[in-house]
Design a protein around this motif. Structure first.
Motif, short mmCIF file in Angstrom:
data_model
loop_
_atom_site.label_atom_id
_atom_site.label_comp_id
_atom_site.label_asym_id
_atom_site.label_seq_id
_atom_site.Cartn_x
_atom_site.Cartn_y
_atom_site.Cartn_z
N LEU B 53 21.54 37.19 71.30
CA LEU B 53 22.38 37.82 72.33
C LEU B 53 23.50 38.62 71.69
N PHE B 54 23.99 38.06 70.61
CA PHE B 54 25.11 38.67 69.91
C PHE B 54 24.70 40.01 69.31
N VAL B 55 23.53 40.01 68.63
CA VAL B 55 23.06 41.23 67.97
C VAL B 55 22.65 42.26 69.03
N ALA B 56 22.09 41.74 70.12
CA ALA B 56 21.56 42.66 71.14
C ALA B 56 22.65 43.59 71.66
N ASP B 57 23.61 43.03 72.35
CA ASP B 57 24.65 43.92 72.86
C ASP B 57 26.03 43.29 72.83
N GLY B 58 26.15 42.29 71.96
CA GLY B 58 27.47 41.66 71.85
C GLY B 58 27.75 40.67 72.96
N LEU B 59 26.78 40.46 73.85
CA LEU B 59 26.99 39.57 74.98
C LEU B 59 27.17 38.12 74.53
N GLY B 60 26.45 37.81 73.42
CA GLY B 60 26.53 36.44 72.89
C GLY B 60 27.95 36.00 72.66
N VAL B 61 28.76 36.90 72.13
CA VAL B 61 30.16 36.58 71.85
C VAL B 61 30.87 36.19 73.15
N LEU B 62 30.61 36.98 74.16
CA LEU B 62 31.27 36.76 75.44
C LEU B 62 30.89 35.39 76.02
N VAL B 63 29.56 35.15 76.04
CA VAL B 63 29.07 33.88 76.59
C VAL B 63 29.67 32.71 75.82
N TYR B 64 29.60 32.86 74.49
CA TYR B 64 30.12 31.79 73.64
C TYR B 64 31.59 31.54 73.94
N ALA B 65 32.35 32.64 74.05
CA ALA B 65 33.79 32.51 74.28
C ALA B 65 34.06 31.82 75.62
N VAL B 66 33.28 32.19 76.64
CA VAL B 66 33.49 31.58 77.96
C VAL B 66 33.23 30.07 77.89
N PHE B 67 32.11 29.73 77.24
CA PHE B 67 31.80 28.30 77.08
C PHE B 67 32.94 27.57 76.39
N TRP B 68 33.40 28.22 75.32
CA TRP B 68 34.43 27.59 74.50
C TRP B 68 35.66 27.27 75.34
N ILE B 69 36.03 28.24 76.18
CA ILE B 69 37.25 28.08 76.97
C ILE B 69 37.05 27.04 78.07
N VAL B 70 35.89 27.09 78.72
CA VAL B 70 35.69 26.30 79.94
C VAL B 70 35.29 24.86 79.64
N VAL B 71 34.38 24.70 78.69
CA VAL B 71 33.82 23.36 78.46
C VAL B 71 34.76 22.55 77.58
N VAL B 144 42.66 30.35 65.72
CA VAL B 144 43.72 29.71 66.50
C VAL B 144 43.13 28.79 67.57
N TRP B 145 42.02 29.23 68.18
CA TRP B 145 41.42 28.39 69.22
C TRP B 145 40.89 27.09 68.65
N ARG B 146 40.28 27.20 67.47
CA ARG B 146 39.80 25.95 66.85
C ARG B 146 40.96 25.01 66.60
N GLN B 147 42.11 25.61 66.29
CA GLN B 147 43.31 24.83 66.06
C GLN B 147 43.62 23.96 67.28
N VAL B 148 43.51 24.56 68.44
CA VAL B 148 43.80 23.82 69.67
C VAL B 148 42.86 22.63 69.82
N ASP B 149 41.57 22.89 69.50
CA ASP B 149 40.60 21.79 69.56
C ASP B 149 41.04 20.65 68.66
N ASN B 150 41.49 21.02 67.45
CA ASN B 150 41.90 19.98 66.50
C ASN B 150 43.07 19.21 67.04
N ALA B 151 43.98 19.91 67.69
CA ALA B 151 45.15 19.23 68.25
C ALA B 151 44.68 18.21 69.27
N ARG B 152 43.64 18.59 70.05
CA ARG B 152 43.15 17.65 71.06
C ARG B 152 42.47 16.47 70.37
N ARG B 153 41.77 16.79 69.29
CA ARG B 153 41.05 15.71 68.62
C ARG B 153 41.98 14.75 67.91
N ALA B 154 43.17 15.24 67.60
CA ALA B 154 44.12 14.38 66.88
C ALA B 154 44.43 13.13 67.67
#
Lengths: 230, 424
Positions: B53-71, B144-154
């Motif tokens: 999806l990412f290589v196709a039209d960059g949509l993969g990035v978008l989907v991934y980002a949405v998942f990351w934020i929501v889930v 930076v976003w991964r950072q937030v995850d780590n803070a939650r995992r702490a």
């Protein structure tokens, strides 16, 4: 000497300050040992927290302080720290005997390292307590069986080489004496058992107390915290 | 887009199959791994789909980002293969595991895909110059976003000092990357001349925001930590209250009921004292119940003494020096010691507390039980009374130990038991 002190009274007097945050307990001890005519103990002051204790002790200059380990304001250790100059005074030094309901190793070792001359638990009988007070007045150490057990354990259970050979090890004889105390023997019985005089027993016990207070080994404190033996 | 279509249904699933981003073995946000675990697919497949999806039209990035934020990040959603980047050692420490083939392949594919994407993107004319700055900003944001995850995992795993410094460095690196990307943007747009002005304006805005929001933020974090302390304290108090309520109050009630039976009162008080002490001073992490079979000498001595004390109403003072695991010989010694304690409590308990002393010294285990009773002469005991001879002396001898009974100079009897340990 011990023969006289155990009988108490007999012309000897000792001035005592009671430090304990439980008024009921102070009253109980007062009733048990404070009958000056028969016991020879005169309670000259009482205190319920660290500040009060320092004030009362400085004002009355007793010979012996019965010190609780757990006190509001920093505990018995804090009282010992702030009274250090009184303890080492060349004339009429104030001597401390820790008296606590706790027999956790860290509490016990803590006050002894802080300069107390002995440690007895609150289950001690009145007669034994009077005896201990006179013993402390004489500058001797008072070891309860449990304290003797802690000390044996602390000096045995280390793999680290001693920093100071003289302080960080107990001699064979000191170990024997401690072991008998831990087994519930009184000084007189130990003397008979080991064919030595009571005075010699007392000097062994005092030597152990000195080593416990001066020993370089930081393991002692760490040991006490780690083990939390009951 | 099968992947993008799935999540709405799956989030409605029963909580057992809730979608979480995986905290274990994740490479970026744990989205792919979480999805894979949730869908029951190998994680490589999911990653490949994203990559496509990412290589196709960059949509993969978008989907991934949405998942990351929501889930939300969770411990669930582990994939079918339980392997992670880190191996958890038995002592709870995590160290890097040798990467498995799938992950290497995925990484390489990701790199190739990304390179291909970047070079192939042709937005026409000037727009091409914005690809690199965008990428820089993207990487910075990810960091930076991964950072937030780590803070939650702490909150699950207490991070060590080194780890915290590492996290700080990573966060700063993310911010720097974003800043760099934005700067390049401006330079590329040809507004380098106004860079100084723009920066000044930006700093002014940031400073203003910090001034306005700062006190509020500080206050909030203080409130939060205060609330946490309060909660911990309340929990502790609840635990103490439960214990005091269960046992201490219960015992006090019993004592009031039995006030005219001094023996029973003494026994109750003594048992409660012992239990409370055990509870207050028990070693950390030793959640052992009293009912469990003792495994070490110290435990066995204390347990035996406690039982004798309860049964005969005579206080036993126990001192143990050193400790070692129980073996067969020592178990026999414990039985003999118990017999000695019973005798001492029965016949010598009038003179005060019975003193029990156990010491492990090298390979020898020594136990002494002494009372201050009227004393006891073994020779005067009738031959038919087998208690002492058999259960103490005989038992010790049969197991290769020695037992001695003797009168103490100051009055009372002492039983000394010595046994060699079987193992070093």
């Amino acid at each position: 000497m011990t023969e006289e002190t155990t009988t108490g009274g007999a012309g000897r007097r000792v001035r005592v300050v009671l430090v304990d945050d439980h008024r009921m307990f102070r009253t109980g001890v007062q009733a048990e040992i404070g009958r000056t005519e028969t016991t020879g103990v005169e309670v000259v002051g009482e205190a319920a927290d660290v500040d009060q204790a320092v004030t009362v002790i400085t004002a009355t200059r007793p010979e012996v302080v019965l010190l609780d380990v757990h006190l509001p304001g920093g505990g018995g250790v804090e009282v010992l720290r702030r009274c250090a100059s009184l303890m080492s005074a060349p004339e009429n030094p104030v001597r401390f005997l820790a008296l606590s309901v706790s027999d956790a190793a860290e509490d016990v070792i803590g006050v002894i390292r802080g300069g107390a001359r002995g440690y007895v638990t609150k289950t001690i009988t009145g007669a034994d307590l009077v005896d201990s007070v006179f013993r402390v007045q004489d500058g001797d150490a008072v070891f309860s069986p449990r304290l003797a057990g802690f000390v044996l354990d602390a000096f045995a259970s280390t793999d680290a080489p001693p920093v100071d050979e003289d302080l960080d090890r107990l001699t064979q004889r000191e170990r024997e004496v401690l072991r008998l105390i831990a087994r519930g023997y009184a000084y007189k019985e130990i003397a008979k058992q080991l064919f030595i005089s009571v005075k010699t027993v007392e000097s062994h016990v005092s030597a152990v107390l000195r080593k416990l207070q001066l020993s370089n080994r930081h393991e002692l404190t760490r040991w006490a915290t780690a083990r939390r033996l009951v | 887009m099968p992947v993008a279509a799935r999540p709405p249904e799956t989030t409605d699933d029963p909580p057992v199959r809730r979608l979480y981003r995986s905290a274990d073995g994740r490479m970026l946000g744990g989205v792919a791994r979480g999805l894979a675990g949730h869908l029951g697919l190998p994680v490589v497949w999911v990653r490949l789909v994203f990559l496509a999806l990412f290589v196709a039209d960059g949509l993969g990035v978008l989907v991934y980002a949405v998942f990351w934020i929501v889930v939300p990040l969770g411990v669930g959603g582990r994939s079918a293969e339980p392997r992670s980047v880190f191996a958890t050692a038995p002592d709870g420490r995590r160290r890097l595991r040798k990467p498995d083939k799938g992950q290497i392949v995925a990484l390489v594919a990701l790199a190739i895909g990304a390179a291909g994407f970047v070079t192939s993107v042709d937005l026409g004319g000037d727009a091409n110059r914005y690809v690199w700055p965008t990428l820089l900003v993207g990487v910075g944001v990810v960091l930076v976003w991964r950072q937030v995850d780590n803070a939650r995992r702490a909150s699950w795993t207490e991070p060590g000092r080194r780890k915290r410094i590492f996290q700080l460095v990573r966060g700063l690196a993310g911010v720097a990357l974003v800043g760099m990307g934005l700067t390049v943007f401006m330079v590329v747009r040809g507004s380098a001349a106004q860079l100084g002005t723009a920066l000044t304006a930006a700093i002014a805005v940031l400073a203003g925001m910090a001034l306005l929001a700062g006190p509020w933020l500080v206050r909030m974090s203080q409130d939060l930590s205060e609330e946490r302390t309060m909660r911990i304290r309340a929990q502790e108090r609840a635990e103490v209250a439960a214990h005091v309520h269960d046992s201490v109050l219960h015992t006090l009630t019993l004592i009031q009921r039995n006030a005219d039976e001094p023996g029973e009162v003494r026994r109750l008080a003594r048992a409660q004292e012992r239990e409370l002490r055990n509870w207050l001073y028990r070693p950390e992490g030793n959640g052992k119940d009293d009912d469990q079979e003792p495994e070490t000498l110290a435990e066995a001595v204390k347990k035996n003494a406690a039982e004798v004390e309860d049964k005969h109403g005579v206080p036993l003072e126990v001192v143990v020096v050193g400790d070692c695991p129980l073996d067969e010989g020592l178990a026999a010694q414990m039985q003999a010691a118990r017999e000695a304690m019973v005798n001492a409590a029965k016949y010598g308990g009038e003179g005060g507390a019975v003193q029990v002393y156990a010491e492990v010294e090298g390979r020898t285990v020594f136990v002494s039980v002494r009372d201050r009773g009227p004393g006891f002469d073994l020779d005067s005991v009738p031959a038919d009374r087998m208690g002492v001879r058999e259960s103490i002396i005989g038992r010790m001898r049969r197991n290769g130990g020695t037992a001695r009974l003797r009168a103490v100079p100051g009055g009372g009897t002492e039983v000394e038991l010595e046994m060699e340990r079987a193992d070093g």
